[in-house]
Design a protein around this motif. Structure first.
Motif, PDB file in Angstrom:
ATOM      1  N   THR A 199       5.985   4.879   1.003  1.00 56.89           N
ATOM      2  CA  THR A 199       5.579   6.230   1.383  1.00 56.89           C
ATOM      3  C   THR A 199       6.201   7.299   0.489  1.00 56.89           C
ATOM      4  N   GLU A 200       5.506   8.417   0.387  1.00 56.72           N
ATOM      5  CA  GLU A 200       6.036   9.654  -0.161  1.00 56.72           C
ATOM      6  C   GLU A 200       5.614  10.759   0.802  1.00 56.72           C
ATOM      7  N   ALA A 201       6.320  11.882   0.762  1.00 56.45           N
ATOM      8  CA  ALA A 201       6.026  12.964   1.696  1.00 56.45           C
ATOM      9  C   ALA A 201       5.917  14.287   0.959  1.00 56.45           C
ATOM     10  N   LEU A 248      -3.793   6.018   0.531  1.00 58.19           N
ATOM     11  CA  LEU A 248      -4.181   6.786   1.705  1.00 58.19           C
ATOM     12  C   LEU A 248      -3.300   8.021   1.828  1.00 58.19           C
ATOM     13  N   ILE A 249      -3.874   9.098   2.384  1.00 60.69           N
ATOM     14  CA  ILE A 249      -3.106  10.299   2.717  1.00 60.69           C
ATOM     15  C   ILE A 249      -3.219  10.532   4.219  1.00 60.69           C
ATOM     16  N   LEU A 250      -2.083  10.790   4.869  1.00 59.08           N
ATOM     17  CA  LEU A 250      -2.059  11.257   6.252  1.00 59.08           C
ATOM     18  C   LEU A 250      -1.774  12.748   6.191  1.00 59.08           C
ATOM     19  N   SER A 251      -2.695  13.571   6.684  1.00 61.32           N
ATOM     20  CA  SER A 251      -2.565  15.008   6.515  1.00 61.32           C
ATOM     21  C   SER A 251      -2.741  15.738   7.839  1.00 61.32           C
ATOM     22  N   ASN A 293       9.404  12.647   8.698  1.00 63.07           N
ATOM     23  CA  ASN A 293      10.447  11.623   8.797  1.00 63.07           C
ATOM     24  C   ASN A 293      10.063  10.518   9.773  1.00 63.07           C
ATOM     25  N   ILE A 294       9.470  10.905  10.900  1.00 64.40           N
ATOM     26  CA  ILE A 294       9.056   9.906  11.899  1.00 64.40           C
ATOM     27  C   ILE A 294       8.003   8.973  11.313  1.00 64.40           C
ATOM     28  N   LEU A 295       7.011   9.550  10.645  1.00 61.86           N
ATOM     29  CA  LEU A 295       5.947   8.729  10.069  1.00 61.86           C
ATOM     30  C   LEU A 295       6.469   7.843   8.944  1.00 61.86           C
ATOM     31  N   ARG A 296       7.336   8.393   8.095  1.00 60.24           N
ATOM     32  CA  ARG A 296       7.891   7.589   6.995  1.00 60.24           C
ATOM     33  C   ARG A 296       8.664   6.402   7.532  1.00 60.24           C
ATOM     34  N   ALA A 315       0.832  -1.199   0.000  1.00 59.68           N
ATOM     35  CA  ALA A 315       0.000   0.000   0.000  1.00 59.68           C
ATOM     36  C   ALA A 315       0.868   1.252   0.000  1.00 59.68           C
ATOM     37  N   LYS A 316       0.378   2.291  -0.703  1.00 55.16           N
ATOM     38  CA  LYS A 316       1.134   3.541  -0.826  1.00 55.16           C
ATOM     39  C   LYS A 316       0.464   4.627   0.010  1.00 55.16           C
TER      40      LYS A 316
END
Length: 383
Positions: A28-30, A48-51, A15-18, A2-3
């Motif tokens: 992941t991408e940021a 999914l997006i974490l925002s 950085n912590i989340l990645r 999953a991306k």
């Protein structure tokens, strides 16, 4: 895989989340602002997006979770009304976040049942579906180290011996476990995974063995655990070295007696499960420190397969790069991009602390951001 796109103004939070999500097996991408996020969404089919806010993400057509700096009831209500799948506050509870992420990415059909925005607001984002069938990626490489791993798989897979797969994060321990299952007599039965490090200690027993309705406050219905789900097949226990001593004792009993007992029940259930465990820790050192049971180590480690770090088989890097370029080209519908010689030399010389997982992410980034070929400047700018 999953991306996940991480949209947050804080570089340290990105950085912590990645780091944590890639450790859990996500790609992941940021992005630091909504405009960058929008451009990435046009090129990459995110799951999914974490925002850190709802601004700019509700129109992407991608499910999103809000991670708010200062949570209020009004902002939470507004986020949900704008389409957020969940609303969490910082500092983020990683276990709760991972649970929320899995609810979204493991149930993609929920996206289609949500109210649709107007067609003019919908970008051309192609949603990927997870296959319900068992799938095994190839083991790439021709080095002596990886050839030894293949030979061990061929020898051990047909029998039911328990296997302990060791190696650093990102080396491909899960892939080895999948091939053990694929080449075993259990291939037609379930392959069930559980990440022992991602489950809180107070929930691990329920996760592994299941529970009866009313066993604890939130147990509103009966639930089968991972051992029951894997009955007849293979249970892959990833990061078993992070399991508590109390949980280790329960797992040891299950392996000794081939039976489990759900939380809140006094009835034993027979199970026929082949356990393949994995860890990035030195379990003998953990035994010496009193963090891991020696008797459990001998139960799970009938055969030990050590997966080499990528830096120890650098000769396989060109093969892996070629594989990822072909794979990503097909996934994104773009032409394959050649890698210039000095760029390839630079990639091969890197230490790759994140191993194959890191290499794939870098190649994906280079494929997206480079022009018609991958140059040394691209490697220096984007790695």
């Amino acid at each position: 895989m999953a991306k996940v796109l991480i949209l947050d103004r804080s570089k340290s939070m990105r950085n912590i989340l990645r780091e944590r999500l890639e450790y859990e097996g996500f790609s992941t991408e940021a992005a630091e602002d909504a405009s960058i996020a929008a451009r990435l969404c046009e090129k990459i089919p995110f799951d999914l997006i974490l925002s850190d806010s709802t601004g700019g993400v509700s129109d992407t057509g991608v499910p999103f979770i809000v991670l708010a700096g200062e949570g209020t009831i009004d902002s939470a209500v507004a986020a949900v009304r704008n389409g957020a799948r969940d609303y969490l506050t910082k500092p983020v509870d990683m276990n709760r976040l991972l649970t929320s992420i899995h609810k979204v990415v493991d149930s993609p059909d929920e996206t289609d049942s949500a109210p649709a925005a107007s067609s003019a607001a919908q970008p051309a984002v192609v949603r990927r579906r997870r296959s319900s069938g068992f799938h095994t990626e190839p083991i790439i490489g021709s080095s002596a180290q990886i050839e030894r791993v293949r030979q061990l798989i061929d020898k051990v897979a047909p029998c039911d011996a328990r296997v302990l797969v060791t190696g650093e994060n990102g080396t491909g321990k899960e892939l080895v476990a999948r091939w053990m299952h694929a080449k075993s007599r259990r291939v037609g039965a379930p392959f069930v995974e559980v990440n022992c490090a991602a489950i809180p200690s107070e929930l691990i027993e329920s996760e592994l063995f299941g529970h009866e309705r009313g066993a604890f406050t939130s147990a509103i219905k009966q639930r089968r655990g991972k051992f029951e789900q894997a009955n007849g097949g293979t249970l892959f226990m990833d990061e078993i070295g992070d399991m508590s001593l109390a949980a280790q004792a329960k797992v040891l009993r299950a392996l000794q007696e081939n039976r489990i007992c759900r939380v809140g029940s006094d009835k034993d259930i027979d199970v026929d499960v082949r356990v393949i465990a994995a860890t990035n820790k030195n379990l003998k050192e953990e035994i010496r420190k009193g963090n891991f049971r020696e008797d459990l180590y001998h139960r799970i480690g009938v055969v030990v397969v050590r997966v080499p770090a990528l830096r120890d088989r650098a000769g396989d890097i060109p093969l892996l790069i070629d594989h990822f370029i072909r794979q990503l080209s097909a996934e994104y519908g773009m032409s394959e991009k050649p890698v210039e010689a000095d760029a390839l030399e630079s990639l091969c010389a890197m230490q790759w602390s994140g191993n194959i997982r890191e290499l794939r992410n870098v190649i994906e980034r280079l494929m997206i951001l480079s022009t018609d070929r991958i140059t040394l400047d691209d490697v220096q700018n984007y790695c």
